[in-house]
Motif scaffolding. Sequence first.
Motif, mmCIF file in Angstrom:
data_model
loop_
_atom_site.group_PDB
_atom_site.id
_atom_site.type_symbol
_atom_site.label_atom_id
_atom_site.label_comp_id
_atom_site.label_asym_id
_atom_site.label_seq_id
_atom_site.Cartn_x
_atom_site.Cartn_y
_atom_site.Cartn_z
ATOM 1 N N VAL A 690 42.109 30.093 40.014
ATOM 2 C CA VAL A 690 41.491 29.167 39.066
ATOM 3 C C VAL A 690 40.033 29.567 38.853
ATOM 4 C CG1 VAL A 690 43.020 27.283 39.752
ATOM 5 C CG2 VAL A 690 40.788 27.528 40.869
ATOM 6 N N ALA A 691 39.426 28.966 37.875
ATOM 7 C CA ALA A 691 38.015 29.243 37.609
ATOM 8 C C ALA A 691 37.167 28.822 38.807
ATOM 9 C CB ALA A 691 37.559 28.501 36.355
ATOM 10 N N SER A 738 41.741 31.097 28.211
ATOM 11 C CA SER A 738 41.591 29.835 28.941
ATOM 12 C C SER A 738 40.778 30.025 30.217
ATOM 13 C CB SER A 738 42.966 29.265 29.272
ATOM 14 O OG SER A 738 43.760 30.220 29.960
ATOM 15 N N THR A 739 41.010 31.129 30.903
ATOM 16 C CA THR A 739 40.254 31.518 32.102
ATOM 17 C C THR A 739 40.133 33.028 32.074
ATOM 18 O OG1 THR A 739 41.236 29.685 33.357
ATOM 19 C CG2 THR A 739 40.173 31.430 34.628
ATOM 20 N N TRP A 740 38.992 33.564 32.457
ATOM 21 C CA TRP A 740 38.860 35.019 32.477
ATOM 22 C C TRP A 740 38.461 35.472 33.882
ATOM 23 C CZ3 TRP A 740 33.929 37.251 33.232
ATOM 24 C CH2 TRP A 740 32.834 36.395 33.045
ATOM 25 N N ILE A 817 37.615 44.137 48.136
ATOM 26 C CA ILE A 817 37.686 43.891 46.702
ATOM 27 C C ILE A 817 37.826 42.387 46.498
ATOM 28 C CG2 ILE A 817 38.823 44.474 44.525
ATOM 29 C CD1 ILE A 817 39.976 46.271 47.590
ATOM 30 N N ALA A 818 37.072 41.855 45.561
ATOM 31 C CA ALA A 818 37.124 40.423 45.264
ATOM 32 C C ALA A 818 37.527 40.217 43.811
ATOM 33 C CB ALA A 818 35.772 39.770 45.522
ATOM 34 N N VAL A 819 38.484 39.315 43.591
ATOM 35 C CA VAL A 819 38.855 38.873 42.247
ATOM 36 C C VAL A 819 38.195 37.524 42.014
ATOM 37 C CG1 VAL A 819 40.753 38.242 40.706
ATOM 38 C CG2 VAL A 819 41.056 40.092 42.365
ATOM 39 N N VAL A 820 37.471 37.406 40.913
ATOM 40 C CA VAL A 820 36.669 36.211 40.645
ATOM 41 C C VAL A 820 37.150 35.537 39.367
ATOM 42 C CG1 VAL A 820 34.340 35.300 40.348
ATOM 43 C CG2 VAL A 820 34.709 37.377 41.704
ATOM 44 N N GLY A 821 37.392 34.220 39.430
ATOM 45 C CA GLY A 821 37.807 33.447 38.266
ATOM 46 C C GLY A 821 36.622 32.791 37.581
ATOM 47 N N HIS A 822 36.645 32.782 36.248
ATOM 48 C CA HIS A 822 35.567 32.180 35.455
ATOM 49 C C HIS A 822 36.158 31.241 34.409
ATOM 50 C CE1 HIS A 822 32.668 35.184 37.011
ATOM 51 N NE2 HIS A 822 33.702 36.008 36.929
ATOM 52 N N ALA A 831 43.726 24.584 36.074
ATOM 53 C CA ALA A 831 44.309 25.603 35.194
ATOM 54 C C ALA A 831 44.204 26.971 35.869
ATOM 55 C CB ALA A 831 43.592 25.610 33.849
ATOM 56 N N ASN A 832 45.336 27.504 36.316
ATOM 57 C CA ASN A 832 45.298 28.798 36.996
ATOM 58 C C ASN A 832 45.882 29.888 36.111
ATOM 59 O OD1 ASN A 832 48.215 28.850 37.342
ATOM 60 N ND2 ASN A 832 47.936 27.423 39.053
ATOM 61 N N VAL A 833 45.549 31.124 36.444
ATOM 62 C CA VAL A 833 46.079 32.282 35.724
ATOM 63 C C VAL A 833 46.591 33.290 36.748
ATOM 64 C CG1 VAL A 833 44.580 31.984 33.724
ATOM 65 C CG2 VAL A 833 43.825 33.429 35.600
ATOM 66 N N PRO A 834 47.679 33.988 36.417
ATOM 67 C CA PRO A 834 48.227 34.986 37.339
ATOM 68 C C PRO A 834 47.540 36.337 37.175
ATOM 69 C CG PRO A 834 49.692 34.740 35.473
ATOM 70 C CD PRO A 834 48.549 33.775 35.250
ATOM 71 N N TYR A 835 47.578 37.130 38.235
ATOM 72 C CA TYR A 835 46.982 38.461 38.164
ATOM 73 C C TYR A 835 47.706 39.410 39.104
ATOM 74 C CZ TYR A 835 44.580 37.544 42.632
ATOM 75 O OH TYR A 835 44.299 37.273 43.953
#
Length: 871
Positions: A690-691, A738-740, A817-822, A831-835
């Motif tokens: 999520v963001a 919606s989220t990047w 490595i970090a994945v960051v939601g915005h 509101a989540n997004v898959p990756y």
Amino acid sequence: MNDANRSFPHIELKFSTQGKASPPPGGGRKKTAQTQANQSDRWGHGNKLKGSVSGITSDWQGMLSKRKQEQKPELPDAVPLILQIDPTIFDADELRKYGIEVIAELEDGYILGASADAEFTNLQGKIESFIKAETGGGKVPEIWDILDGSKRPEYILSPELKECWGEIKDNEIYIVDVGIACIGEKSQLKEHPKAEDHYKNPENHIKAVNKWIDDRDLTYQQWDDIKSQREDEFNCFIHEYQGELINIIDGETTTHSKLPDSFSCRISISGKGLRDLVLNFSYVFDVGLPDHIHNILSAEKQPDDIEVSFSLEPPDLNAPRVCIIDSGIQEQHPLLQSAIITNDSRSWVPNETNGTADLVENGGHGTRVAGAVLYPNLIPTSGREQAVCWLQNARVLDKKYHLSKAIFPPALISKIVNFYHGERGTKIFNHSITGSTPYRTQYMSAWATEIDNLSWQHDILFVVAAGNLPVNGWFVDGRFVKSRLLIQDHLQNGEPYPNYLLSSSCRLPNPAQSFQALTVGSVSLQTFRDISSNSKSIAQKDYPSSFSCSGLGIWDSIKPEVVEYGGDFVTDEGSPPLLTTPEAVCLDLVRSTLYGGPLASRDGIGTSFAAPKVAHIAACLAAELPNESCLLYRALIVQSARFPSWVESENFDLYSAIRLLGYGIPNLDRALGGSSNRITLIARGERTIVARQVHVYEVSLPTELRSPGEDQDIRVEVTLSYKAQPRRTRRARRKYLSTWLDWDCSKKGEVPERFRDRLLDEYDAPSDIEKEGKRFNWVLDKRKNWGRARNVSRQEGTLQKDWTIVKSYDLRESFCIAVVGHEGWNNDPEANVPYALVVSFEAVNMNIPLYTSIANVQVSVEVESEISIQI
């Protein structure tokens, strides 16, 4: 997977830590000179805006009175206007506080707006407050200008329609594609109540959250109601002008292609109605002529017959399915028949009774595309081989390679996905069809957005061709059309290859700019020279094909992402030059024999046939990793891609290379597995974020690799692939999605504790931790001009790869490595997004057994408790 890949399979990338992000630190962007000047001139700027608003109100009321006398159709109860805002600091959605609905964000800070209040009471009040230096008018200097609706055609019309706008005749019927905004003034949800917002007790916070949920559900219902109301208003309006919806799918008229913020459709309407629609229907933001599907690049002569005794065996029953969206397939073709699911074949071509056959002359098109999925390199002439996947035939183009104007591409694509994915479980779609003109940079097209929306809704992958430059024009509705400069035009104008490929005329066509599709360009298969005719191929082997359209994609995203072999043209020294396609520069392709000719031959070129080669890799990945997502397939394809050697040897400009080649040419073996000197780690299973959340992953590295005495060059590659819900009326990834997401990683010499300390605000790092560390020399990096390639970054799209060569002694015990939601347009905290995330390490010296040494030290990392993170 071959035996070598099985010896070096991808291993799991270990999840380490996650945390919620604290609110970002305060401060903002610096005001522009124009905004500062407006701030200093309260009387002048304020009265200028007041005069504009008064003029718009007066003109609108006068126009409504005149319409009533002329008995014209009723308009929506909203006044259209155009605003220009400071694009650096003014959030367009804040216009709701001024009583203005944002219909669409345009380029250079221009906004299409509409106000249900014809007097603009809120806007006028804030302007007056600004003039008097009172509270409430502080943002007015950031509104640079307000224009009346008469300027709307300049911002709404497609370039092709704008060119003939002055020739529109009242009584003629025109076919156009229209986009209607339908989100209202309330474009976002209310801010979610946070526990730290000084609630007296937990019960009060729970009550606030429950009320927020009720408000959210009500807002969703209001958006649906607005959409229904505007659909009715629009339908009534066009019917008054002899208009109708003409999205004919399966013999039925569909309604609209719908998105969270808009709907789009294809209509027929009189010229008089078209002008009224563009000038006065306040919710319209896009009107354009239907896309003309680009002509085929084909050989100039019938190829000779060749003998083929090869036998294709059916794939496994549970093998992946690849849907070919094209001109049909010759399903009884000996080289294809065993792999085709004939019961799944469908045709969406209206008014034809020829079924699903490929009726395109001179060897067909869809048949060639289907063959390239099964035979990406050479077609065997003897022996037996099992097909890697099943093929499904979705015929949409007629025998002249035309898409009927009765078909609206977004509605068509939605229908195809609903059938093949919804009813048949298909995940891979090959889409070698493109428009003929460069994509519009203003906002995402309805066609491309529909691909993005379907990719968001379903676990599917669209492989889309990058499109070809034309070598001739064509006639449309009795007039000669040249959609962009021909290849011959560029050469005659003195624009050398490959420079001309970087011109705006060579920009990707619609829908290749789709954010969530995998777009494929073309490189030349061979270097060709014929001394006797003084002719040669325009491109050398592995160089961009002379016809392949180029990036960047919309909003500076990296497009095409990859390139494959698609052939090239041969040119002589004539004026104009003569372009030919001898066998040596063509691809080995399956041919339709409905009009005679051999089963296969080297007689075709184009990005249409490069794309299915990548679909072949996707099918191989789906066969090998059937339980993984298409996001991972997409990531592994790009992770396997690499620039041709000439980019480095010739010191070619990296920015230009990325525009022409994307991330390079993919490699099936690298996509499927590693090697003795290369290892790839993948985040398995469904990962969502999520963001304002961060996920941290770690790769443990062996001591012998990073000891001070080691001086090995290690290639490090990272690819993040994600998807999000699109909103077509907004610009750039921050508003379109919606989220990047983006990613960050360890710096040079940075130990894991320091990495966590840098990203995780409340991580309690030891006081003596090493604080030094410079960024690795990434090719792209996360900001423009941070990496080796200038004017481009990796984070603008939904597929983000980067790579670098590091010294082994600059690595530490773990690479993080970090994945960051915005937050994008959707401010719902749930509101989540898959990756999908992929990381590779490769020893440049092939004699170093990197795979084994890294694989042996990977250990499970327990997930730490969630802690606060500062982004």
